[in-house]
Scaffold this motif. Structure first.
Motif, PDB file in Angstrom:
ATOM      1  N   TYR A  13      21.934 -33.924 -12.252  1.00 15.74           N
ATOM      2  CA  TYR A  13      21.942 -33.173 -13.504  1.00 15.74           C
ATOM      3  C   TYR A  13      20.897 -32.067 -13.468  1.00 15.74           C
ATOM      4  O   TYR A  13      21.145 -30.931 -13.860  1.00 15.74           O
ATOM      5  CB  TYR A  13      21.676 -34.134 -14.663  1.00 15.74           C
ATOM      6  N   PHE A  14      19.702 -32.426 -12.958  1.00 18.95           N
ATOM      7  CA  PHE A  14      18.616 -31.461 -12.890  1.00 18.95           C
ATOM      8  C   PHE A  14      19.014 -30.268 -12.020  1.00 18.95           C
ATOM      9  O   PHE A  14      18.737 -29.113 -12.355  1.00 18.95           O
ATOM     10  CB  PHE A  14      17.359 -32.114 -12.311  1.00 18.95           C
ATOM     11  N   TYR A  15      19.682 -30.563 -10.918  1.00 18.56           N
ATOM     12  CA  TYR A  15      20.052 -29.484 -10.004  1.00 18.56           C
ATOM     13  C   TYR A  15      20.939 -28.463 -10.701  1.00 18.56           C
ATOM     14  O   TYR A  15      20.746 -27.258 -10.595  1.00 18.56           O
ATOM     15  CB  TYR A  15      20.758 -30.058  -8.774  1.00 18.56           C
ATOM     16  N   ARG A  16      21.897 -28.964 -11.483  1.00 18.99           N
ATOM     17  CA  ARG A  16      22.804 -28.049 -12.185  1.00 18.99           C
ATOM     18  C   ARG A  16      22.080 -27.288 -13.286  1.00 18.99           C
ATOM     19  O   ARG A  16      22.195 -26.074 -13.405  1.00 18.99           O
ATOM     20  CB  ARG A  16      23.972 -28.843 -12.780  1.00 18.99           C
ATOM     21  N   LEU A  17      21.308 -28.051 -14.090  1.00 16.85           N
ATOM     22  CA  LEU A  17      20.620 -27.437 -15.228  1.00 16.85           C
ATOM     23  C   LEU A  17      19.630 -26.368 -14.758  1.00 16.85           C
ATOM     24  O   LEU A  17      19.599 -25.251 -15.283  1.00 16.85           O
ATOM     25  CB  LEU A  17      19.873 -28.521 -16.015  1.00 16.85           C
ATOM     26  N   SER A  18      18.856 -26.701 -13.725  1.00 18.81           N
ATOM     27  CA  SER A  18      17.828 -25.761 -13.273  1.00 18.81           C
ATOM     28  C   SER A  18      18.487 -24.503 -12.703  1.00 18.81           C
ATOM     29  O   SER A  18      17.974 -23.405 -12.870  1.00 18.81           O
ATOM     30  CB  SER A  18      16.924 -26.416 -12.233  1.00 18.81           C
ATOM     31  N   GLY A  19      19.665 -24.693 -12.065  1.00  9.58           N
ATOM     32  CA  GLY A  19      20.377 -23.531 -11.547  1.00  9.58           C
ATOM     33  C   GLY A  19      20.722 -22.556 -12.653  1.00  9.58           C
ATOM     34  O   GLY A  19      20.694 -21.334 -12.465  1.00  9.58           O
ATOM     35  N   ARG A  20      21.022 -23.114 -13.848  1.00  9.52           N
ATOM     36  CA  ARG A  20      21.350 -22.227 -14.962  1.00  9.52           C
ATOM     37  C   ARG A  20      20.092 -21.648 -15.611  1.00  9.52           C
ATOM     38  O   ARG A  20      20.122 -20.545 -16.144  1.00  9.52           O
ATOM     39  CB  ARG A  20      22.165 -23.012 -16.000  1.00  9.52           C
ATOM     40  N   ILE A  22      17.053 -20.988 -14.169  1.00 11.36           N
ATOM     41  CA  ILE A  22      16.204 -20.112 -13.359  1.00 11.36           C
ATOM     42  C   ILE A  22      16.378 -18.633 -13.676  1.00 11.36           C
ATOM     43  O   ILE A  22      15.391 -17.922 -13.896  1.00 11.36           O
ATOM     44  CB  ILE A  22      16.398 -20.402 -11.850  1.00 11.36           C
ATOM     45  N   PRO A  23      17.650 -18.109 -13.751  1.00  8.78           N
ATOM     46  CA  PRO A  23      17.776 -16.674 -14.052  1.00  8.78           C
ATOM     47  C   PRO A  23      17.131 -16.310 -15.385  1.00  8.78           C
ATOM     48  O   PRO A  23      16.470 -15.266 -15.483  1.00  8.78           O
ATOM     49  CB  PRO A  23      19.286 -16.457 -14.124  1.00  8.78           C
ATOM     50  N   TRP A  24      17.286 -17.182 -16.408  1.00 12.69           N
ATOM     51  CA  TRP A  24      16.693 -16.896 -17.718  1.00 12.69           C
ATOM     52  C   TRP A  24      15.189 -16.770 -17.609  1.00 12.69           C
ATOM     53  O   TRP A  24      14.608 -15.776 -18.050  1.00 12.69           O
ATOM     54  CB  TRP A  24      17.048 -18.009 -18.718  1.00 12.69           C
ATOM     55  N   PHE A  25      14.578 -17.794 -17.023  1.00 16.35           N
ATOM     56  CA  PHE A  25      13.118 -17.749 -16.867  1.00 16.35           C
ATOM     57  C   PHE A  25      12.710 -16.512 -16.073  1.00 16.35           C
ATOM     58  O   PHE A  25      11.758 -15.823 -16.410  1.00 16.35           O
ATOM     59  CB  PHE A  25      12.614 -19.009 -16.159  1.00 16.35           C
ATOM     60  N   GLY A  26      13.450 -16.247 -15.010  1.00 14.00           N
ATOM     61  CA  GLY A  26      13.092 -15.133 -14.130  1.00 14.00           C
ATOM     62  C   GLY A  26      13.130 -13.801 -14.841  1.00 14.00           C
ATOM     63  O   GLY A  26      12.184 -13.025 -14.786  1.00 14.00           O
ATOM     64  N   TRP A  27      14.226 -13.547 -15.575  1.00 14.53           N
ATOM     65  CA  TRP A  27      14.349 -12.244 -16.241  1.00 14.53           C
ATOM     66  C   TRP A  27      13.344 -12.100 -17.370  1.00 14.53           C
ATOM     67  O   TRP A  27      12.757 -11.030 -17.554  1.00 14.53           O
ATOM     68  CB  TRP A  27      15.775 -12.038 -16.757  1.00 14.53           C
ATOM     69  N   PHE A  28      13.145 -13.194 -18.138  1.00 10.95           N
ATOM     70  CA  PHE A  28      12.143 -13.121 -19.202  1.00 10.95           C
ATOM     71  C   PHE A  28      10.756 -12.887 -18.624  1.00 10.95           C
ATOM     72  O   PHE A  28       9.961 -12.125 -19.172  1.00 10.95           O
ATOM     73  CB  PHE A  28      12.164 -14.400 -20.045  1.00 10.95           C
ATOM     74  N   CYS A  29      10.494 -13.539 -17.484  1.00  9.01           N
ATOM     75  CA  CYS A  29       9.198 -13.331 -16.829  1.00  9.01           C
ATOM     76  C   CYS A  29       9.016 -11.868 -16.477  1.00  9.01           C
ATOM     77  O   CYS A  29       7.970 -11.276 -16.749  1.00  9.01           O
ATOM     78  CB  CYS A  29       9.123 -14.196 -15.577  1.00  9.01           C
ATOM     79  N   LEU A  30      10.062 -11.288 -15.908  1.00 11.48           N
ATOM     80  CA  LEU A  30       9.985  -9.886 -15.502  1.00 11.48           C
ATOM     81  C   LEU A  30       9.726  -8.995 -16.713  1.00 11.48           C
ATOM     82  O   LEU A  30       8.867  -8.103 -16.677  1.00 11.48           O
ATOM     83  CB  LEU A  30      11.282  -9.485 -14.803  1.00 11.48           C
ATOM     84  N   ALA A  31      10.459  -9.272 -17.806  1.00  8.59           N
ATOM     85  CA  ALA A  31      10.302  -8.451 -19.006  1.00  8.59           C
ATOM     86  C   ALA A  31       8.878  -8.548 -19.543  1.00  8.59           C
ATOM     87  O   ALA A  31       8.239  -7.524 -19.853  1.00  8.59           O
ATOM     88  CB  ALA A  31      11.300  -8.912 -20.069  1.00  8.59           C
ATOM     89  N   VAL A 220       8.665 -23.070  -9.925  1.00  6.24           N
ATOM     90  CA  VAL A 220       8.622 -24.523  -9.767  1.00  6.24           C
ATOM     91  C   VAL A 220      10.046 -25.078  -9.770  1.00  6.24           C
ATOM     92  O   VAL A 220      10.357 -26.011  -9.013  1.00  6.24           O
ATOM     93  CB  VAL A 220       7.728 -25.194 -10.832  1.00  6.24           C
ATOM     94  N   LEU A 221      10.924 -24.481 -10.589  1.00 10.29           N
ATOM     95  CA  LEU A 221      12.312 -24.958 -10.588  1.00 10.29           C
ATOM     96  C   LEU A 221      12.982 -24.644  -9.258  1.00 10.29           C
ATOM     97  O   LEU A 221      13.720 -25.465  -8.715  1.00 10.29           O
ATOM     98  CB  LEU A 221      13.100 -24.338 -11.742  1.00 10.29           C
ATOM     99  N   MET A 222      12.716 -23.450  -8.719  1.00 10.66           N
ATOM    100  CA  MET A 222      13.312 -23.104  -7.423  1.00 10.66           C
ATOM    101  C   MET A 222      12.856 -24.070  -6.345  1.00 10.66           C
ATOM    102  O   MET A 222      13.658 -24.583  -5.562  1.00 10.66           O
ATOM    103  CB  MET A 222      12.904 -21.687  -7.026  1.00 10.66           C
TER     104      MET A 222
END
Lengths: 248, 225
Positions: A13-20, A22-31, A220-222
């Motif tokens: 479950y974690f593998y699927r959830l984290s896959g979804r 990661i992009p959110w965290f990543g883009w918000f981090c960039l912003a 950390v999720l990656m």
């Protein structure tokens, strides 16, 4: 409650959830990072005393905060892994350690760069610097122990104990170092004696702090995803995943 | 069934007997302690003023290293011949057994260090006024080194090359002891009161005495699994 935790902390479950996630965290981090850097490096006025060189603070201070925050995350998830045997907690603890060590190193390195023009020395044996250096040693100890033990489960539990012993010790180390320092040299230039930080500097600092937190969450999720795949490589869902990606 | 106290006593006696049968090994950390300290005058300067200034720190750093090097033998042979596993399986509290082992270990490694330290203090021109403080800090400090070190040894006992790793794990945790102990000896050499530092060391000792056996026992179980 227990079933809920069990379900949501299962590696699959974690593998699927984290896959979804990661992009959110990543883009918000960039912003956050781009706005934080813009306001910090361009909009914020130069300091009346330190001129422009204080701007390294926007990296230095969040990195120092993260170095302590990640140690706590590592210790708490290590404890969860020890007590409730939740595999995911072990994974999070193991993947947090190198990131925490990097942030600690970043805090020390930016501190040295900042110290050279301000205090005229790359390094002073100030209480904060010394505790940060010892924190780096503690991180490196956890990482070394983790990689020295071959069985991953045992490695996680052993490093969890070490991290917990470290947590008990961190306040002792911190106060003893502070006490030692005041004994050896009185209050010197090392104290940042800005009475209160101006709002134009505080906002970018907080933006950067949020950006660093999001960066940590992303990385950390990656790392945890890779770690999960490695630990669960003999389970059926990983095998399926591998054969799926091969057939595509 | 024997009471907890007699179990403790039996284990203490067993470890002391074992140590007595391997007397020559016990001398090694002490020899190391002496050699390290005698290197400093050779490396820095034989002048009494210089040596006096660094004496507390040098003696304490050497004590830290000697204590750490001697730790390796704490669980090693019991781990290799399987008696550690039997201890973990026994109905007795493992923390208690671990505490007995640590106490025996301290008696054969820490105590001689304390007896030896004043002579090394003389070699480094430590003022006589600081001698008793040196002994007091070692008496309070070396048990902490053994207790905290035991956690590290328990974590690394299953590894083939745990030696260097052990120092990486344990030395950062020794820093508070070093600060308070060397600080106290320094102050005593300058004629200042040292009660505060000694109280701190006492507090650290009681903290490690109460917490470390549990952490060590947990670490032993992990290493055995």
């Amino acid at each position: 409650m227990w079933a809920f935790i069990k379900k949501h902390s299962s590696p699959k479950y974690f593998y699927r959830l984290s896959g979804r996630l990661i992009p959110w965290f990543g883009w918000f981090c960039l912003a956050f990072m781009v706005t934080g850097l813009y306001y910090g490096l361009i909009e914020a006025p130069p300091d009346y005393q330190q001129k422009d060189s204080y701007r390294i603070m926007f990296v230095h201070v969040p990195a120092a905060w993260m170095s302590m925050f990640i140690y706590m995350v590592m210790a708490v998830s290590g404890a969860i892994g020890l007590i409730w045997r939740i595999k995911l907690a072990d994974v999070i603890a193991a993947s947090s350690a190198p990131i925490g060590a990097s942030f600690t190193f970043l805090a020390l390195a930016t501190g040295a760069l900042w110290g050279k023009p301000m205090w005229g020395a790359w390094w002073v044996w100030d209480a904060r610097l010394t505790s940060e250096l010892i924190l780096l040693f503690l991180y490196l100890g956890v990482i070394a122990l983790n990689s020295a033990i071959e069985d991953k489960r045992t490695a996680s539990r052993a490093s969890a104990i070490l991290a917990l012993v470290g947590v008990v010790n961190i306040p002792i180390i911190h106060y003893s170092v502070e006490w030692w320092n005041t004994l050896h040299q009185g209050a010197t230039i090392t104290k940042m004696s800005a009475p209160s930080i101006h709002i134009s500097m505080l906002i970018p600092l907080l933006l950067m702090a949020v950006a660093f937190k999001l960066y940590y969450a992303t990385v950390v999720l990656m790392r945890a995803r890779c770690e999960v795949l490695e630990r669960e490589r003999n389970s059926s869902w990983v095998q399926e995943l591998a054969s799926d990606s091969q057939s595509k | 069934m024997a009471s907890d106290f007699s179990t403790f006593y039996i284990f203490l006696k067993r470890d002391l007997t074992l140590a007595y049968r391997h007397r020559s090994e016990l001398a090694n950390p002490l020899l190391f302690f002496v050699i390290v300290i005698s290197l400093f005058p050779l490396g820095i300067s034989p002048e009494s003023k210089v040596l006096q200034g660094i004496a507390p720190g040098v003696i304490w750093v050497a004590a830290l290293l000697a204590a750490m090097l001697s730790l390796d033998s704490l669980f090693r042979s019991d781990f290799e011949d399987g008696s550690l596993e039997q201890m973990a399986l026994s109905s007795r509290s493992l923390s208690l057994l671990v505490l007995a082992k640590v106490l025996a270990h301290w008696l054969v490694t820490g105590l001689p260090l304390i007896l030896l330290a004043p002579f090394l203090g003389v070699l480094l021109f430590l003022p006589e006024s600081a001698m008793w403080t040196l002994i007091a800090t070692l008496a309070l400090g070396t048990p902490i080194l053994s207790l905290v070190g035991a956690i590290g040894v328990a974590l690394t006992v299953g590894l083939r090359r745990g030696g260097v790793l052990l120092s990486l794990l344990v030395l950062p945790l020794y820093i508070p002891v070093l600060i308070f102990a060397a600080g106290a000896v320094n102050e005593a050499a300058r004629g200042f009161p040292v009660a505060g530092q000694l109280y701190f060391l006492g507090a650290l000792l009681s903290l490690s005495l109460t917490l470390s056996p549990f952490a060590t026992a947990a670490a032993v179980r992990i290493s055995l699994s």
